[in-house]
Design a protein around this motif. Structure first.
Motif, PDB file in Angstrom:
ATOM      1  N   CYS A  76    -113.999 -21.059-106.098  1.00  0.00           N
ATOM      2  CA  CYS A  76    -114.120 -19.624-105.813  1.00  0.00           C
ATOM      3  C   CYS A  76    -113.130 -19.180-104.746  1.00  0.00           C
ATOM      4  CB  CYS A  76    -115.541 -19.279-105.361  1.00  0.00           C
ATOM      5  SG  CYS A  76    -116.779 -19.471-106.646  1.00  0.00           S
ATOM      6  N   VAL A  77    -113.026 -19.936-103.683  1.00  0.00           N
ATOM      7  CA  VAL A  77    -112.137 -19.549-102.582  1.00  0.00           C
ATOM      8  C   VAL A  77    -110.669 -19.720-102.985  1.00  0.00           C
ATOM      9  CG1 VAL A  77    -111.486 -20.070-100.193  1.00  0.00           C
ATOM     10  CG2 VAL A  77    -113.888 -19.955-100.828  1.00  0.00           C
ATOM     11  N   LEU A 128    -114.541 -13.968-102.226  1.00  0.00           N
ATOM     12  CA  LEU A 128    -114.052 -12.943-101.299  1.00  0.00           C
ATOM     13  C   LEU A 128    -113.281 -13.569-100.136  1.00  0.00           C
ATOM     14  CD1 LEU A 128    -117.143 -10.547-101.186  1.00  0.00           C
ATOM     15  CD2 LEU A 128    -114.925 -10.123-102.283  1.00  0.00           C
ATOM     16  N   GLY A 129    -113.461 -14.871 -99.934  1.00  0.00           N
ATOM     17  CA  GLY A 129    -112.743 -15.583 -98.876  1.00  0.00           C
ATOM     18  C   GLY A 129    -111.337 -15.997 -99.268  1.00  0.00           C
ATOM     19  N   LYS A 130    -110.936 -15.715-100.505  1.00  0.00           N
ATOM     20  CA  LYS A 130    -109.617 -16.121-100.989  1.00  0.00           C
ATOM     21  C   LYS A 130    -108.505 -15.549-100.114  1.00  0.00           C
ATOM     22  CE  LYS A 130    -106.413 -15.754-104.807  1.00  0.00           C
ATOM     23  NZ  LYS A 130    -106.122 -15.088-106.065  1.00  0.00           N
ATOM     24  N   GLY A 131    -107.643 -16.451 -99.645  1.00  0.00           N
ATOM     25  CA  GLY A 131    -106.481 -16.048 -98.885  1.00  0.00           C
ATOM     26  C   GLY A 131    -106.745 -15.568 -97.472  1.00  0.00           C
ATOM     27  N   LYS A 132    -107.963 -15.632 -97.027  1.00  0.00           N
ATOM     28  CA  LYS A 132    -108.323 -15.167 -95.682  1.00  0.00           C
ATOM     29  C   LYS A 132    -108.409 -16.356 -94.720  1.00  0.00           C
ATOM     30  CE  LYS A 132    -109.681 -10.890 -97.201  1.00  0.00           C
ATOM     31  NZ  LYS A 132    -109.525 -11.024 -98.598  1.00  0.00           N
ATOM     32  N   PRO A 133    -108.097 -16.139 -93.445  1.00  0.00           N
ATOM     33  CA  PRO A 133    -108.262 -17.226 -92.465  1.00  0.00           C
ATOM     34  C   PRO A 133    -109.726 -17.668 -92.402  1.00  0.00           C
ATOM     35  CG  PRO A 133    -107.056 -15.366 -91.506  1.00  0.00           C
ATOM     36  CD  PRO A 133    -107.565 -14.917 -92.845  1.00  0.00           C
ATOM     37  N   GLY A 134    -109.946 -18.960 -92.516  1.00  0.00           N
ATOM     38  CA  GLY A 134    -111.312 -19.494 -92.498  1.00  0.00           C
ATOM     39  C   GLY A 134    -112.124 -19.099 -93.711  1.00  0.00           C
ATOM     40  N   ILE A 178    -112.710 -20.454 -96.532  1.00  0.00           N
ATOM     41  CA  ILE A 178    -113.557 -21.491 -97.123  1.00  0.00           C
ATOM     42  C   ILE A 178    -114.902 -21.558 -96.407  1.00  0.00           C
ATOM     43  CG2 ILE A 178    -112.666 -23.431 -95.739  1.00  0.00           C
ATOM     44  CD1 ILE A 178    -113.554 -23.659 -99.450  1.00  0.00           C
ATOM     45  N   PHE A 179    -114.907 -21.254 -95.118  1.00  0.00           N
ATOM     46  CA  PHE A 179    -116.154 -21.342 -94.349  1.00  0.00           C
ATOM     47  C   PHE A 179    -117.027 -20.107 -94.530  1.00  0.00           C
ATOM     48  CE2 PHE A 179    -113.012 -24.002 -92.128  1.00  0.00           C
ATOM     49  CZ  PHE A 179    -113.631 -25.217 -92.302  1.00  0.00           C
ATOM     50  N   TRP A 180    -116.468 -18.925 -94.280  1.00  0.00           N
ATOM     51  CA  TRP A 180    -117.329 -17.749 -94.414  1.00  0.00           C
ATOM     52  C   TRP A 180    -117.580 -17.416 -95.878  1.00  0.00           C
ATOM     53  CZ3 TRP A 180    -115.574 -13.302 -96.648  1.00  0.00           C
ATOM     54  CH2 TRP A 180    -114.210 -13.026 -96.625  1.00  0.00           C
ATOM     55  N   GLY A 181    -116.662 -17.796 -96.775  1.00  0.00           N
ATOM     56  CA  GLY A 181    -116.924 -17.630 -98.200  1.00  0.00           C
ATOM     57  C   GLY A 181    -118.076 -18.512 -98.657  1.00  0.00           C
ATOM     58  N   SER A 182    -118.127 -19.737 -98.104  1.00  0.00           N
ATOM     59  CA  SER A 182    -119.220 -20.655 -98.444  1.00  0.00           C
ATOM     60  C   SER A 182    -120.559 -20.119 -97.956  1.00  0.00           C
ATOM     61  CB  SER A 182    -118.957 -22.037 -97.831  1.00  0.00           C
ATOM     62  OG  SER A 182    -117.810 -22.613 -98.383  1.00  0.00           O
ATOM     63  N   ILE A 183    -120.558 -19.566 -96.758  1.00  0.00           N
ATOM     64  CA  ILE A 183    -121.799 -18.980 -96.222  1.00  0.00           C
ATOM     65  C   ILE A 183    -122.224 -17.796 -97.074  1.00  0.00           C
ATOM     66  CG2 ILE A 183    -122.800 -17.751 -94.253  1.00  0.00           C
ATOM     67  CD1 ILE A 183    -121.011 -19.571 -92.458  1.00  0.00           C
ATOM     68  N   LEU A 184    -121.269 -16.960 -97.454  1.00  0.00           N
ATOM     69  CA  LEU A 184    -121.571 -15.788 -98.278  1.00  0.00           C
ATOM     70  C   LEU A 184    -122.109 -16.197 -99.652  1.00  0.00           C
ATOM     71  CD1 LEU A 184    -121.410 -12.690 -98.365  1.00  0.00           C
ATOM     72  CD2 LEU A 184    -119.078 -12.937 -99.231  1.00  0.00           C
ATOM     73  N   GLY A 185    -121.441 -17.153-100.294  1.00  0.00           N
ATOM     74  CA  GLY A 185    -121.901 -17.631-101.603  1.00  0.00           C
ATOM     75  C   GLY A 185    -123.258 -18.302-101.536  1.00  0.00           C
ATOM     76  N   ALA A 207    -108.284 -29.850 -92.219  1.00  0.00           N
ATOM     77  CA  ALA A 207    -106.919 -30.117 -91.725  1.00  0.00           C
ATOM     78  C   ALA A 207    -106.047 -30.797 -92.786  1.00  0.00           C
ATOM     79  CB  ALA A 207    -106.964 -30.931 -90.441  1.00  0.00           C
ATOM     80  N   PRO A 208    -106.498 -31.889 -93.415  1.00  0.00           N
ATOM     81  CA  PRO A 208    -105.610 -32.531 -94.392  1.00  0.00           C
ATOM     82  C   PRO A 208    -105.456 -31.756 -95.710  1.00  0.00           C
ATOM     83  CG  PRO A 208    -107.665 -33.759 -94.221  1.00  0.00           C
ATOM     84  CD  PRO A 208    -107.689 -32.702 -93.159  1.00  0.00           C
ATOM     85  N   LEU A 209    -106.427 -30.919 -96.044  1.00  0.00           N
ATOM     86  CA  LEU A 209    -106.385 -30.220 -97.341  1.00  0.00           C
ATOM     87  C   LEU A 209    -106.278 -28.700 -97.207  1.00  0.00           C
ATOM     88  CD1 LEU A 209    -109.130 -32.279 -99.243  1.00  0.00           C
ATOM     89  CD2 LEU A 209    -106.649 -32.582 -99.308  1.00  0.00           C
ATOM     90  N   LYS A 210    -105.782 -28.234 -96.067  1.00  0.00           N
ATOM     91  CA  LYS A 210    -105.748 -26.791 -95.790  1.00  0.00           C
ATOM     92  C   LYS A 210    -105.018 -26.013 -96.884  1.00  0.00           C
ATOM     93  CE  LYS A 210    -104.531 -23.362 -92.352  1.00  0.00           C
ATOM     94  NZ  LYS A 210    -103.992 -23.098 -91.030  1.00  0.00           N
ATOM     95  N   LYS A 211    -103.911 -26.529 -97.378  1.00  0.00           N
ATOM     96  CA  LYS A 211    -103.159 -25.773 -98.385  1.00  0.00           C
ATOM     97  C   LYS A 211    -103.961 -25.606 -99.678  1.00  0.00           C
ATOM     98  CE  LYS A 211    -100.321 -29.373-100.508  1.00  0.00           C
ATOM     99  NZ  LYS A 211     -98.957 -29.817-100.755  1.00  0.00           N
ATOM    100  N   TYR A 212    -104.863 -26.531 -99.968  1.00  0.00           N
ATOM    101  CA  TYR A 212    -105.703 -26.402-101.155  1.00  0.00           C
ATOM    102  C   TYR A 212    -106.866 -25.445-100.898  1.00  0.00           C
ATOM    103  CZ  TYR A 212    -103.006 -30.414-102.595  1.00  0.00           C
ATOM    104  OH  TYR A 212    -101.974 -31.243-102.897  1.00  0.00           O
ATOM    105  N   PHE A 213    -107.426 -25.510 -99.699  1.00  0.00           N
ATOM    106  CA  PHE A 213    -108.535 -24.614 -99.348  1.00  0.00           C
ATOM    107  C   PHE A 213    -108.087 -23.161 -99.289  1.00  0.00           C
ATOM    108  CE2 PHE A 213    -111.108 -28.055 -96.884  1.00  0.00           C
ATOM    109  CZ  PHE A 213    -111.498 -28.606 -98.086  1.00  0.00           C
ATOM    110  N   THR A 214    -106.844 -22.933 -98.896  1.00  0.00           N
ATOM    111  CA  THR A 214    -106.336 -21.558 -98.773  1.00  0.00           C
ATOM    112  C   THR A 214    -105.643 -21.105-100.059  1.00  0.00           C
ATOM    113  OG1 THR A 214    -104.260 -22.342 -97.834  1.00  0.00           O
ATOM    114  CG2 THR A 214    -106.018 -21.758 -96.282  1.00  0.00           C
ATOM    115  N   GLY A 215    -105.460 -22.009-101.005  1.00  0.00           N
ATOM    116  CA  GLY A 215    -104.769 -21.661-102.246  1.00  0.00           C
ATOM    117  C   GLY A 215    -103.263 -21.569-102.088  1.00  0.00           C
ATOM    118  N   ALA A 216    -102.738 -22.096-100.965  1.00  0.00           N
ATOM    119  CA  ALA A 216    -101.294 -22.036-100.714  1.00  0.00           C
ATOM    120  C   ALA A 216    -100.507 -22.811-101.783  1.00  0.00           C
ATOM    121  CB  ALA A 216    -100.978 -22.575 -99.324  1.00  0.00           C
TER     122      ALA A 216
END
Length: 177
Positions: free
Chosen positions: A40-41, A89-95, A97-104, A164-173
């Motif tokens: 989702c994120v 809704l957390g897609k592309g936003k700082p953090g 993955i965290f607040w999107g997870s809480i929201l979901g 930290a190691p997977l940030k680019k995947y969590f942010t969709g970079a």
């Protein structure tokens, strides 16, 4: 997106079979939300809603459903897992993955809570965790909060460890051209 969604749904179905504990009226602690939240994120709310609704439907057939009729299947499986897609809704936003997870996770809890106070009120009074509940609202809060809350915390801890190691995947970079 389609292939990644299918893989994440399949992974969620497998993780849903590996339960830490299961409650008597359904509901369990597992990591089944983890791949769904990540998807989702990464891809956003549109794709996330579709994947999560698909997971909810497949879960009924693959993992089996604990229900008191079609209404509880609709609420506790299709809708409760479908609304996890709002994590997108957390897609592309700082953090995100965290607040999107809480929201979901919160959206999932709300649907389970509604199911508990409308459908599962027939089991009241009932005992859980050594306490007898007469009030369906309080029972639903404690019952559903006990496993959904733990699921959310587990996901947040794992995302925190891997961020930290997977940030680019969590942010969709990795998806950007």
């Amino acid at each position: 997106m389609l292939c990644e969604g299918a893989i994440m749904i399949a992974l969620s179905l497998v993780l849903g079979l590996l339960k830490v504990f299961e409650l008597p009226q359904g509901g369990s602690v597992s990591l089944e939300m983890l791949p769904l939240l990540l998807f989702c994120v990464r891809w956003g709310m549109g794709g996330g809603l579709i994947a999560c609704f698909a997971f909810g439907i497949l879960q009924v057939f693959i993992q089996g459903a604990v229900s008191w009729g079609w209404q509880s299947i609709l609420l506790d499986y299709v809708l409760a897992f479908g609304v996890i897609g709002v994590a997108g809704l957390g897609k592309g936003k700082p953090g995100g993955i965290f607040w999107g997870s809480i929201l979901g996770g919160a959206a999932r809890f709300i649907i389970h809570y509604i199911s508990g106070i409308t459908i599962y009120k027939i089991v009241a009074p009932t005992e859980i965790f050594g306490t007898v509940f007469d009030n369906p609202s309080l029972y639903s809060l404690v019952y559903n909060g006990s496993y959904v809350g733990i699921d959310i915390v587990l996901c947040l801890v794992i995302f925190g460890i891997l961020y930290a190691p997977l940030k680019k995947y969590f942010t969709g970079a990795d998806l950007k051209k």
